[in-house]
Enzyme design. Structure first.
Site, short mmCIF file in Angstrom:
data_model
loop_
_atom_site.label_atom_id
_atom_site.label_comp_id
_atom_site.label_asym_id
_atom_site.label_seq_id
_atom_site.Cartn_x
_atom_site.Cartn_y
_atom_site.Cartn_z
N ASN A 47 0.82 -1.22 0.00
CA ASN A 47 0.00 0.00 0.00
C ASN A 47 0.86 1.27 0.00
O ASN A 47 0.36 2.35 0.28
CB ASN A 47 -0.88 0.03 1.26
CG ASN A 47 -1.88 -1.09 1.26
OD1 ASN A 47 -2.42 -1.45 0.23
ND2 ASN A 47 -2.14 -1.65 2.44
N SER A 179 -11.02 -0.12 0.48
CA SER A 179 -9.72 -0.79 0.54
C SER A 179 -9.62 -2.03 -0.34
O SER A 179 -8.55 -2.35 -0.82
CB SER A 179 -9.38 -1.15 1.98
OG SER A 179 -10.40 -1.93 2.56
C1 LIG Z 1 -5.40 0.04 6.48
C2 LIG Z 1 -6.73 0.56 6.91
C3 LIG Z 1 -7.01 0.85 8.23
C4 LIG Z 1 -6.08 0.47 9.33
O1 LIG Z 1 -5.06 1.37 9.43
P1 LIG Z 1 -3.73 0.92 10.15
O2 LIG Z 1 -3.04 2.21 10.38
O3 LIG Z 1 -3.03 0.02 9.21
O4 LIG Z 1 -4.13 0.24 11.42
C5 LIG Z 1 -8.19 1.46 8.54
N1 LIG Z 1 -9.09 1.74 7.58
C6 LIG Z 1 -8.89 1.43 6.31
C7 LIG Z 1 -9.92 1.76 5.29
C8 LIG Z 1 -7.71 0.81 5.92
O5 LIG Z 1 -7.50 0.47 4.66
#
Ligand SMILES: *Cc1c(COP(=O)(O)O)cnc(C)c1O
Length: 385
Positions: A47, A179
């Site tokens: 990512n 996501s």
């Molecule tokens: C990756 C993600 C998270 C989590 O974030 P982290 O900082 O990796 O814990 C939360 N919401 C969405 C939509 C994500 O893609």
């Protein structure tokens, strides 16, 4: 069933469904290449959309921060862990995104849990897009508030759910860019719907921040919307980790009293706050703009090429380009064939995505070169024969 029997049964069920998850330890997993056991693959599963995890200025800033502050914060922000580095990063984020306040969290998962737990009580209602990230849906289902889900990106369904008021308040929850699908939410229409019904809107822009909007200000900026609560995370385009909640002064003061993930947890290392500020500077600079343009041109090239090959694309215009395969075993086999040809991709299976929609979640980044995208297309063509 005993604990042990229950655990064994759960594991066996996962194995039988080709849904057993394993991690692989890599030597290097962010940036253009994924490296493992001395071998390397073109990396289409990180990512790190702008390639900033490897940016020399971000690396140097982390090193300088560590030299100045040491490697840990030493405590919760409410005790002694909140440094001027944290304060400066919060101020920069608030100014950049046009909010009175920003509060740092150690992860997006923690931020989402903390905000929902601190705000929603038993008389309230949470109305979330059905495809919201696990951190949001988990927080919402653990909450004493009622949880209703609306059909993905369906504003009229959201309106219908908001139309009957609960005793308490309503909070609508969605993402800027989803996501696992990579598509964008119709944020302007969603915000209009929440405003009309007196609800608040919470947008998690993990995949939009840094990548879309002017200066990379994200999905809300791109759609000219300012939700009451905006969550941005630093594990994607920022190339690091951590998160911030952007909000009003009073909401920030409220979260500082009631967000347990802030109060009872060690603050992020100050060196990381220094490095995040460096990443933010890059994102706002010409360098960041060029990276966004490079990424956009890779996305266009991939979609053009994939269409020519007859692959079924989603309507994602983002760095996330899923190829929906269907069954778990098919997705795993396709991912394996791509790996054999030098492209590292990950098969995403239920329960992360709905049953029957196992997919390859391809991610493109500014760290890729034009020839990498061509290679991916060539390999996809061969693997689908
Ligand atoms: C990756 C993600 C998270 C989590 O974030 P982290 O900082 O990796 O814990 C939360 N919401 C969405 C939509 C994500 O893609």
């Amino acid at each position: 069933m005993s604990w042990q029997q229950r655990i064994n049964a759960a594991l066996n069920e996962r194995r039988a469904a080709d849904a057993f998850r394993r991690r692989v330890a890599v030597e290097h997993g962010a940036g253009r290449w994924l490296q493992r056991d001395g071998e390397r693959w073109l990396n289409f599963s990180s990512n790190d959309y702008l390639g900033l995890s490897q940016h020399p200025q971000a690396v140097a800033a982390w090193q300088e921060g560590a030299a100045r502050y040491g490697v840990g914060s030493g405590g919760s922000g409410h005790v002694s862990g909140y440094t001027v580095a944290h304060q400066q990063l919060e101020a920069s984020l608030a100014e950049w995104l046009g909010y009175p306040r920003a509060l740092l969290f150690i992860s997006g998962f923690a931020a989402n849990q903390a905000v929902i737990a601190a705000l929603a009580g038993k008389d309230d209602r949470l109305v979330a897009d059905r495809l919201s990230h696990a951190s949001l849906l988990e927080a919402a289902s653990l909450s004493p508030a009622q949880l209703r889900r609306f059909t993905h990106n369906d504003v009229s369904h959201l309106q219908r759910l908001l139309a009957t008021a609960p005793d308490g308040q309503q909070l609508a929850i969605t993402e800027g860019i989803f996501s696992m699908d990579g598509d964008a939410a119709p944020l302007a229409a969603i915000h209009e719907a929440t405003r009309t019904s007196g609800a608040w809107l919470m947008v998690d822009d993990a995949h939009g921040i840094g990548v879309t909007g002017a200066q990379g200000r994200g999905s809300c900026d791109a759609q000219n919307v300012r939700p009451e609560l905006l969550v941005v995370t630093f594990g994607k385009a920022f190339g690091q980790s951590g998160a911030a909640v952007l909000c009003s002064d009073t909401v920030a003061d409220y979260l500082l009293q009631f967000a347990r993930h802030l109060i009872y947890s060690t603050a992020m290392p100050p060196a990381q706050a220094v490095a995040l500020r460096a990443a933010l500077e890059i994102i706002r600079s010409d360098d960041g703009q060029q990276r966004r343009e490079t990424l956009a041109s890779h996305i266009r090239a991939f979609r053009r090429g994939a269409r020519t090959l007859g692959l079924t694309l989603t309507d994602s215009q983002s760095a996330i380009q899923p190829l929906i395969v269907g069954e778990n075993d098919q997705a795993l086999a396709l991912a394996q064939r791509l790996r054999e040809q030098g492209c590292w991709v990950t098969a995403i299976r239920p329960p992360t995505v709905p049953a029957g929609t196992a997919r390859l979640r391809l991610t493109l980044t500014a760290a890729h070169q034009g020839q990498d995208i061509e290679r991916l297309l060539e390999v996809l063509h061969g693997a689908r024969q």
